[in-house]
Structure formats: structure tokens, C-alpha cells
Scaffold this motif. Structure first.
Motif, short mmCIF file in Angstrom:
data_model
loop_
_atom_site.label_atom_id
_atom_site.label_comp_id
_atom_site.label_asym_id
_atom_site.label_seq_id
_atom_site.Cartn_x
_atom_site.Cartn_y
_atom_site.Cartn_z
N ASN A 1 -4.51 -11.96 -4.60
CA ASN A 1 -3.15 -11.56 -4.92
C ASN A 1 -3.12 -10.27 -5.74
OD1 ASN A 1 -0.51 -12.04 -6.92
ND2 ASN A 1 -0.20 -12.52 -4.76
N LEU A 2 -4.18 -10.00 -6.48
CA LEU A 2 -4.26 -8.75 -7.22
C LEU A 2 -4.17 -7.56 -6.26
CD1 LEU A 2 -4.69 -7.37 -9.97
CD2 LEU A 2 -7.16 -7.51 -9.54
N LYS A 3 -4.71 -7.69 -5.06
CA LYS A 3 -4.63 -6.62 -4.07
C LYS A 3 -3.18 -6.39 -3.64
CE LYS A 3 -9.26 -7.69 -2.28
NZ LYS A 3 -10.02 -8.17 -1.10
N THR A 4 -2.40 -7.46 -3.53
CA THR A 4 -0.99 -7.31 -3.19
C THR A 4 -0.23 -6.62 -4.32
OG1 THR A 4 -1.02 -9.25 -1.73
CG2 THR A 4 1.12 -8.55 -2.57
N LEU A 5 -0.53 -6.99 -5.56
CA LEU A 5 0.09 -6.33 -6.71
C LEU A 5 -0.23 -4.84 -6.73
CD1 LEU A 5 -0.34 -8.71 -9.79
CD2 LEU A 5 1.78 -8.07 -8.67
N LYS A 6 -1.48 -4.50 -6.45
CA LYS A 6 -1.87 -3.08 -6.42
C LYS A 6 -1.14 -2.33 -5.33
CE LYS A 6 -6.46 -3.56 -8.51
NZ LYS A 6 -7.93 -3.45 -8.31
N LEU A 7 -0.95 -2.97 -4.18
CA LEU A 7 -0.22 -2.33 -3.09
C LEU A 7 1.23 -2.12 -3.49
CD1 LEU A 7 -0.87 -1.39 -0.21
CD2 LEU A 7 -0.14 -3.64 0.61
N MET A 8 1.82 -3.11 -4.16
CA MET A 8 3.21 -2.98 -4.62
C MET A 8 3.35 -1.80 -5.58
SD MET A 8 5.06 -3.78 -7.63
CE MET A 8 4.23 -5.16 -8.40
N GLU A 9 2.43 -1.68 -6.54
CA GLU A 9 2.51 -0.58 -7.48
C GLU A 9 2.29 0.76 -6.79
OE1 GLU A 9 0.30 -0.84 -11.09
OE2 GLU A 9 1.64 -2.36 -11.92
N SER A 10 1.45 0.77 -5.74
CA SER A 10 1.21 2.01 -5.01
C SER A 10 2.48 2.53 -4.34
CB SER A 10 0.13 1.79 -3.94
OG SER A 10 -1.11 1.53 -4.54
N VAL A 11 3.37 1.61 -3.92
CA VAL A 11 4.64 2.02 -3.33
C VAL A 11 5.46 2.80 -4.36
CG1 VAL A 11 6.83 1.23 -2.35
CG2 VAL A 11 4.69 0.13 -1.66
#
Length: 331
Positions: free
Chosen positions: A313-323
Motif C-alpha cells: 500500500n505504500l506504493k499506492t500512497l507514493k503514486l498518489m503523492e506523485s500525482v
């Protein structure tokens, strides 16, 4: 553990769907429910036949000694409650997002370490229609994916004059979020897309706001690139007047062999005349909560990995912040 003892933290609107999932299992006992609003906790406990009600999570954990806790509380409380449970060697499932920022999530993950099993309740990949799309892509039905487009529409945050938008009626505090659509809603879609296409990088993002009463964004146009080289576009507007209150999704996946389309409840492959599947979206809404609950419970009982483990899930959080970064917004 023959019977899994589960404590519930949070009796808000979403807890009903978690509890329906827990009640579907005969090998689970809900040993306590906690909410700072005692009347709300008692009402939810009566609805689901839960004997013990608390207003303090630490007291609940001390008195009920559960195997695990399901944390269904606002994001700002997640880290403290996860640390509290982990300190007592109680396994954790925590509603998404794990924390408000990646930095907070990384600190939490480091603090918890391997003391307990820790899963994030990110449930879109458990929605039967998204899970079917993932299975079909993995089976090679479209060949190599070259392009995908996800369209998300709803009137969740804006509606006709005189009507309260659905999400603002259920969760009025969302109007004050600085980060809204991507942080609160599209984070689900980003995780579902990860389950289909694997890891992705954000190449561009434009965020906008239709409803002037919101602090955060309600429109997003995001372009991503998968590790395998596919271009993925997300086009989302959740202040789309006239659309249903819950998001309606259309996902096209174009490969070098065929094209697969999810259009709300219908899945089609364009080489086949008739629909492949027609889903019941209302049933699927509960099914994704039940699927996440089952993944957590089965993982605790069998030792199987969690599909949405805290590291995944940390990868999903990182993707969200990248947006947000791609849109020029500091996080």
C-alpha cells in the motif's frame, strides 16, 4: 486460532460495510466496538449484535484482548492507533489511506516493523469487476497492453441547486480537505490499476475544481506510464451534475491482441459480440469490503500474505503523492 477475536475502532458510516463482512464469517467473534460518540457506538453495536461498547480504544484492547483490530477512523488517528495496537502485539487492518503522507507512512511502517501483521483496507482491487479485469489481463486476453483509459464520473461533490451532494452529506468534513479527489477517491482507482498493470509512474497531471465551496480538487486528468510501457490515462470528475452519486467507471484496456472494456457494470471484449459479464454493482460494493475482510482474516489464520500489505500500500500512497507533485502541488 480456531476463532478470530476482532475489535472494531470506529462506528461511522463505512463501519456498516466492514461489519457486514465480518458477520459473514463463522470463525470470527467481534469482541468489542469503540467510538468516541457513545450513542453512535451503541446504535451500531445493537445493529450487529455486539455485546461490548467502548469510547476509548486502549481500554477496549486491554479489556477484550483481541487477536486483531479493524481501524475504521479518520486518517489523522490511524498512526497512533496502529502504534497502540502493535505495542500490544495485536494485528492490524487499517482503513485507507494508511496516513496522510508518505513520510508518515514510512515512519509508521518502520516503528511497527515485524511486531504484528499489518494490512491496509484498500478495497477497490477486491471489487469483482476490477478483479475480473485483472484476471483477464493476466491471462493474456488482450495480449500486451499498450494503452488504457479510465473515466470516472459522479455527482458526489456537486449536485443540482438545493440538493446536498452525496459525499458531502455523508462526510461533510471532506469540503475542508486541501487534497480531495486524488487523496480520497482516486487513490482507490490507482490501487486497482496497479493490481491490473503493475507499477506505474506519473508523467503528467492537471487538477481543477468545479464546486467553489471545496478547498480541494474535484477534477483530475492524469497520465501514467506502466513499467511494461503502456500509457494509462485517468479522466475523473466527481462534481459532474446529472451523474449518479456514486462513481461510475469506464475502463478501456487496449492490447496488441484485443480490447477489453468495463463500462459501469458490463465487461466486454470487442472481438466477442455479447458481453462477457454483467455485474451487480450494488452487490459488488459490499463484496469489496467483504473481500478485504476475508483477505485479512485468511491471512491471519493461514499465514498467507495480504494483497494490500502495508508495504504494497505504500506504493499506492507514493503514486498518489506523485500525482500532486506532477500537478505542481506540494505534499
Amino acid at each position: 486460532m480456531s476463532v478470530l477475536k476482532i475489535a472494531i475502532a470506529g462506528a461511522g458510516a463505512i463501519s456498516e460495510f466492514h461489519l457486514r463482512g465480518w458477520r459473514s464469517r463463522s470463525d470470527v467473534k467481534i469482541c468489542g466496538l469503540c467510538d468516541p460518540d457513545q450513542a453512535r457506538a451503541e446504535a451500531r453495536a445493537e445493529q450487529f449484535g455486539i455485546d461490548r461498547v467502548f469510547t476509548d480504544v486502549e481500554v477496549m484492547l486491554e479489556q477484550t484482548k483481541p487477536d486483531a483490530i479493524d481501524i475504521i477512523t479518520p486518517v489523522g488517528t490511524h498512526a497512533d492507533l496502529v502504534r497502540l495496537a502493535a505495542g500490544k502485539r495485536i494485528h492490524v487492518m487499517c482503513q485507507k489511506p494508511m496516513t496522510a503522507t508518505v513520510a508518515e507512512a514510512e515512519a509508521l511502517i518502520a516503528d511497527v516493523g515485524e511486531a504484528v501483521r499489518f494490512m491496509v483496507h484498500e478495497n477497490y482491487r477486491f471489487r469483482p469487476h476490477y478483479a475480473e479485469m485483472a484476471r483477464r489481463v493476466a491471462a493474456g486476453e488482450v495480449g500486451n497492453v499498450r494503452h488504457a483509459r479510465l473515466s470516472v464520473r459522479s455527482s458526489s461533490l456537486f449536485d443540482y441547486p438545493g440538493k446536498t451532494p452525496f459525499l458531502l452529506g455523508r462526510q461533510p468534513y471532506l469540503a475542508g480537505f486541501d487534497r480531495l479527489l486524488v487523496f480520497e477517491i482516486l487513490i482507490h482507482h490507482l490501487d486497482a490499476l496497479r493490481s491490473i498493470f503493475g507499477e506505474m509512474d506519473v508523467t503528467s497531471a492537471v487538477l481543477d475544481r468545479v464546486n467553489p465551496d471545496l478547498k480541494g480538487e474535484d477534477v483530475a486528468l492524469v497520465t501514467l506510464r506502466s513499467a511494461a510501457g503502456a500509457t494509462i490515462v485517468i479522466d475523473a470528475n466527481v462534481s459532474a451534475i446529472g451523474y449518479p452519486p456514486l462513481p461510475t467507471d469506464r475502463l478501456e484496456i487496449l492490447g496488441d491482441r484485443d480490447t477489453l472494456v468495463l463500462d459501469q457494470s458490463v465487461i466486454r471484449k470487442l472481438s466477442v459480440e455479447k458481453p462477457l459479464t454483467v455485474h451487480d454493482l450494488q452487490a459488488n460494493y459490499q463484496a469489496c469490503f467483504t473481500g478485504a475482510v476475508n483477505a485479512f482474516a485468511d491471512g491471519l489464520i493461514t499465514g498467507a500474505p495480504f494483497p494490500t500489505d502495508r508495504l504494497d500500500n505504500l506504493k499506492t500512497l507514493k503514486l498518489m503523492e506523485s500525482v500532486y507533485r506532477a500537478a505542481g502541488i506540494a505534499v
